[in-house]
Enzyme design. Structure first.
Site, short mmCIF file in Angstrom:
data_model
loop_
_atom_site.label_atom_id
_atom_site.label_comp_id
_atom_site.label_asym_id
_atom_site.label_seq_id
_atom_site.Cartn_x
_atom_site.Cartn_y
_atom_site.Cartn_z
N TYR A 56 0.84 -1.21 0.00
CA TYR A 56 0.00 0.00 0.00
C TYR A 56 0.87 1.25 0.00
O TYR A 56 1.78 1.37 0.79
CB TYR A 56 -0.90 0.04 1.24
CG TYR A 56 -1.99 -0.98 1.28
CD1 TYR A 56 -2.41 -1.66 0.15
CD2 TYR A 56 -2.64 -1.27 2.49
CE1 TYR A 56 -3.43 -2.59 0.21
CE2 TYR A 56 -3.66 -2.20 2.55
CZ TYR A 56 -4.04 -2.86 1.41
OH TYR A 56 -5.06 -3.79 1.48
N ALA A 57 0.60 2.24 -0.85
CA ALA A 57 -0.34 2.16 -1.96
C ALA A 57 0.48 2.44 -3.23
O ALA A 57 0.60 3.57 -3.66
CB ALA A 57 -1.46 3.16 -1.82
#
Length: 327
Positions: A56-57
């Protein structure tokens, strides 16, 4: 806040809040100050279960991810947060190089990757032990036994608490758990899947599986969870990225004959309770026949507060039956 116990082994099981906070965009799309404000409010309200991943991300800046874990590490240090906050992370879907993705270049689930990626996650989060570590996506290029044993070794060493799987076919979860059980090893105890009030079409190919959306908690997984009540379901994206409040955002996958009737039932129950449609969805999910921990994201404290209020929303048996029967 309400709580439930996940895991079965007294050495690793934990009591966590029934509303989990997703930190996917913290440190990228959601800036540091806003992320800290959301995290502080969540803990103030009794929240104890935060979710992230080592990838992420990556899509926000074309990198490999890790910004969310890094921000959580900084937040933990700045607030003196310890074991009272339970943090789950994932591995297996981190791109191996910037500009690639989990579809064409994932790190995978070999024993080597599991050990090295878990170590990097611990460093970014600033913890000695990962409370919950998920296999993020399937890796059919590696023998399943290798993956099972790789995760189990970390639990045995004490660097990981609970194990989980996300975006796996139900038969793959069962096969992995059977391998672990036969060898006397810890196996997956927490399953993170997409589940919400509106069911999607399951016949559309997905980027991870030509047979459809492997991440949705469909009939096979629902049946499996009923048969194995010791497993915990964590339901991600329950609010469909705001589409309950803005149905025009619903994609092709929700173009089903049942969708209008279910939206109408949802609005009716929301009007009766004085709650928002999002709050009714979360209450339906957390109190359903397959009870789920709702995993919600938030880009503001106001959004989080709306979700927090759903924890105390009690639907009547008649309202729940009406919601379930809507076709």
């Amino acid at each position: 806040m309400r709580y439930r116990t996940i895991g079965t082994d007294p050495a690793t099981r934990r009591e966590v809040s029934v509303l989990s906070l997703g930190a996917m965009l913290f440190g990228t799309a959601t800036d540091e100050a806003t992320s800290y404000a959301i995290l502080d409010r969540y803990v103030e309200a009794g929240g104890t279960f935060i979710d992230t991943s080592d990838n992420y991300a990556f899509w926000q800046n074309g990198g490999q991810g890790g910004e969310s874990e890094e921000l959580l590490g900084r937040w933990r240090r700045s607030r003196g947060v310890g074991a009272e906050v339970f943090i789950a992370t994932k591995l297996g879907a981190r791109p191996l190089a910037p500009g690639t993705s989990y579809v064409d270049n994932p790190e995978g689930l070999s024993a080597k990757v599991i050990r090295e990626s878990a170590e990097r996650s611990r460093e970014r989060l600033g913890v000695d032990r990962l409370d919950l570590l998920y296999a993020h996506i399937e890796d059919r290029t590696v023998p399943l036994r290798e993956t099972v044993e790789g995760f189990a070794e970390l639990v045995g060493e004490g660097s990981v608490g609970l194990l989980g799987a996300s975006n796996h076919r139900a038969w793959r979860v069962e096969r992995a758990r059977s391998i672990a059980a036969a060898a006397g090893l810890p196996g997956y105890e927490v399953l993170q899947y997409h589940r919400s009030y509106l069911p999607p079409r399951l016949d559309l190919p997905s980027e991870l599986d030509p047979d459809g959306d492997v991440g949705w908690a469909g009939p096979d997984l629902a049946s499996y969870l009923r048969a194995e009540p010791q497993l915990a379901l964590v339901a991600y994206s329950p609010l469909l990225k705001g589409a309950y409040a803005r149905p025009d955002r619903l994609g092709l996958e929700y173009d089903l004959p049942s969708t209008p009737a279910r939206l109408a039932a949802l609005r009716a129950v929301a009007a009766e309770t004085g709650a928002t449609v999002n709050q009714v969805v979360l209450a339906w999910l957390m109190g359903g026949d397959i009870p789920a921990i709702a995993l919600v994201g938030a880009s503001s404290v106001a959004q989080l507060d709306e979700s927090l209020a759903a924890v105390d929303l009690a639907l009547t048996a008649e309202q729940r039956a009406r919601l379930d029967a809507a076709r």
